[in-house]
Design a protein around this motif. Structure first.
Motif, PDB file in Angstrom:
ATOM      1  N   MET B  28     -56.893  57.258 -42.999  1.00 40.25           N
ATOM      2  CA  MET B  28     -55.545  57.433 -43.547  1.00 40.25           C
ATOM      3  C   MET B  28     -55.202  58.898 -43.795  1.00 40.25           C
ATOM      4  O   MET B  28     -54.039  59.245 -43.960  1.00 40.25           O
ATOM      5  N   SER B 269     -49.579  55.902 -41.570  1.00 45.32           N
ATOM      6  CA  SER B 269     -50.930  55.960 -42.145  1.00 45.32           C
ATOM      7  C   SER B 269     -51.534  54.569 -42.295  1.00 45.32           C
ATOM      8  O   SER B 269     -52.737  54.383 -42.141  1.00 45.32           O
ATOM      9  N   TYR B 272     -52.812  53.653 -38.950  1.00 46.46           N
ATOM     10  CA  TYR B 272     -54.107  54.300 -38.738  1.00 46.46           C
ATOM     11  C   TYR B 272     -55.206  53.489 -39.453  1.00 46.46           C
ATOM     12  O   TYR B 272     -56.300  53.293 -38.930  1.00 46.46           O
ATOM     13  N   ARG B 275     -55.835  50.135 -37.643  1.00 44.00           N
ATOM     14  CA  ARG B 275     -56.575  50.367 -36.399  1.00 44.00           C
ATOM     15  C   ARG B 275     -58.049  50.622 -36.703  1.00 44.00           C
ATOM     16  O   ARG B 275     -58.934  50.065 -36.052  1.00 44.00           O
TER      17      ARG B 275
END
Lengths: 411, 411
Positions: B28, B269, B272, B275
């Motif tokens: 993040m 974020s 991210y 993922r």
């Protein structure tokens, strides 16, 4: 099989999302607390207090909705609008259309008025229309990023208050970059954005609303099934209850208030990010922050003009955090943007609808709004335009911006 | 004026939110990319690919909704339900009530069936009800965290497919902790949660849906005002269009698909984080991850039993990532939880509705599900119960868990 995330370091000068404050990114690394942990509810309360200062309001209610900016807009409009309610939306860009779209979906009888893109409304014209159509709600955008315009709100707010109309303002683009005076401007409900002048990643929408809005929400309140005490009776019909569960502000009040009734699970890391972003804004000081935004805007504007490019939009109502530039005739705007991104790792924006292909938009928002970025984008844009065969005044843009920074041509 | 965030380090053993994976927190911190930056859209596409593997599906559509888990549920139900549609919700805990609540708010004619909390449905009973009431949609919870039960789904899914009924499954609590086989179980739309077995902070809801759902969404599709080409005509009436703008899956398809039509600004974020969380799950391997969850569940259960406490719920349908414990007679469950938090910095959960004050719930989810935490909570719970005057079998809980870990009593 999949690799670790490995991204390029961009200079982001769009009207959002912009570069996140490094301290905000760091705050997101903080380990999780449970949503009802007293340490976490204390952070929730503190964030509410900080948001009141950001919105320049004494409203009790000021908290984020867990979603992107338009989630905040939908929460406010969807919680207020009952089918058939008349809503007036004065439109001067893309995001006025969004307010219209959301209001219509919640069953409102929407009346729109439009003005030329690149201008804002004379408050008197809006007030006349309010008198004529007698809406329940006026919904308006404060800073239109699609056209780079800023709408004055105080007179309209005062008129709404006099006529007992609710005034809902989308301040997604302006909050934290220029004044948003919720109380002084008689705004009943206001929605801010995180990924622009607050320099917090997208994913939360701070909102505030006053007791006029609260009273209406309480009339529509319904305790969620499965949460009511087993012996309590509660309505199962739709009745006047709010259409969305996720965006039901009456339930969010019980989650953010002392009842702490379970609703969603608060987005912990995003709340940490928002708290840190607003903390940094308050530490810098609202006035100081707005001055900083004006300084860099001035440097950018002087640089753009010195290069020989034309600004788009009426300068009298320019949004200080977005600068729109007319794309010179014969130039492929998307090719310029692509070269800026590929060769210089700088992102600027295009626009929507009637302005598609006609203007570029450069945001000077929050952490992205700093000298390094302004000088970088001016130099890069000049180089890319030369490469595209545009007859720019070479060497002058960066000098004009430096003049502003060195105080030789204070604006 | 406001200090930097400074939080305690908790051991979180609730059924969510649980401790975030340290690598997820770190992801993040990655600087922001613009939402239409080719590097970012590549990350979006890659995340879709990873989510398909997580959901064990060949569906094209697999992406997160930007909001907490219930945002994903509302996006799916709200995009499918048209007023008057019949929806069957078999309820065996708090979250079945939530499916009912959301469906009702979108105007569905909801038919519920209930079974005792602590048990699940015999699939034949649900199938009989589907045959009797002929719904358009069956909406069901896979793992009910409120009761710690896991509902078998395959037979029901097969029956839905045969009768052309859409099968919508809330797998918020189970995804990443135990099998969720979207294709094999004939699930048409499935919603996962981040803050539980994926060990990603709350704030995104990964969903997947198949072409049956897509076909229905396309029938209701409407391009957003302000985005349509200036010359294009589009309907302004509500018609059959989806009620919510934010949760309109037909528009989200255009945002996550090659059209890349502007909708919300993707929560960078959080994407991210998601993922990275899913990457870690796939790196560990689904089977290996589910085995790990079963191992720690076994150690916890053996420890709880060895202490002399009773488990709540039918063991035949126990959710492997949540263990429910009956609070001994005369013990104030909240006092025990408070002491665990204050003295040991461990958070466990209580429950809702009819189970309020009757059970504790211990989650063994994702990153929180590890030996250190199991041994810590067993020792701490024993100590706190002794302090509350409960006659526990002292010294045995941790030993029983160690036996499991040392392989002396494999389950």
């Amino acid at each position: 099989m999949y690799k670790e995330l490995n991204t390029s370091m961009r200079t982001i000068l769009t009207p959002g999302p912009v570069e996140a404050e490094p301290r905000v990114l760091r705050a997101m690394c903080t380990p999780i607390l449970g949503q009802f942990d007293p340490e976490f509810t204390a952070i929730m309360n503190e964030t509410m207090e900080m948001l009141r200062k950001l919105f320049q309001t004494n409203n009790h209610w000021a908290f984020p909705v867990d979603g992107t900016s338009r989630a905040g807009i939908e929460a406010v409009l969807g919680s207020l609008i009952e089918p058939g309610d008349r809503v007036l939306v004065p439109i001067y860009g893309r995001f006025g259309h969004l307010l219209t779209e959301i209001s219509e979906r919640y069953g409102a009888d929407v009346v729109t008025m439009e003005t030329t893109w690149g201008k804002v409304f004379d408050p008197a014209a809006v007030i006349n229309e309010i008198e004529r159509i007698q809406p329940k709600i006026v919904a308006m955008v404060h800073g239109e990023t699609s056209t780079g315009c800023l709408q004055p709100l105080q007179e309209i707010g005062w008129a709404c208050r006099q006529m007992n109309v609710l005034f809902v303002v989308d301040a997604v683009a302006s909050i934290g970059g220029t004044d948003v005076k919720v109380d002084d401007w008689y705004i009943d409900a206001c929605i801010g954005g995180t990924q622009k002048c607050l320099s917090v990643p997208s994913g939360m929408a701070p909102i505030t609303f006053n007791s006029r809005v609260e009273a209406l929400l309480l009339e529509r309140k319904k305790i969620e099934r499965g949460l009511a005490d087993p012996d309590a009776s509660y309505s199962t019909g739709l009745g006047r209850s709010i259409r969305s569960n996720y965006f039901d502000l009456s339930q969010l009040m019980d989650y953010w208030g002392p009842a702490r009734l379970n609703h969603h699970t608060e987005a912990t890391s995003m709340l940490y990010a928002l708290r840190e972003g607003v903390r940094i804004v308050l530490e810098e000081g609202l006035e100081e922050r707005f001055s900083r935004h004006r300084l860099h805007e001035t440097a950018l504007v002087q640089g753009i003009k010195a290069m020989g490019l034309e600004l788009y939009g009426d300068p009298a109502c320019k949004l200080p955090v977005v600068t729109c530039i007319s794309i010179p005739d014969g130039v492929n705007g998307e090719s310029v943007r692509a070269m800026l991104l590929e060769d210089f790792h700088i992102e600027i924006a295009s626009s929507f609808g009637p302005l598609k292909g006609k203007i570029w938009r450069i945001g000077t928002m929050g952490y992205s709004c700093r000298k390094k970025n302004i000088l970088h984008v001016l130099g890069a844009l000049e180089a890319v335009l030369i490469r595209h065969g545009v007859d720019v005044h070479t060497g002058q843009a960066v000098q004009a911006a430096l003049d502003v920074y060195h105080g030789e041509k204070p604006q």
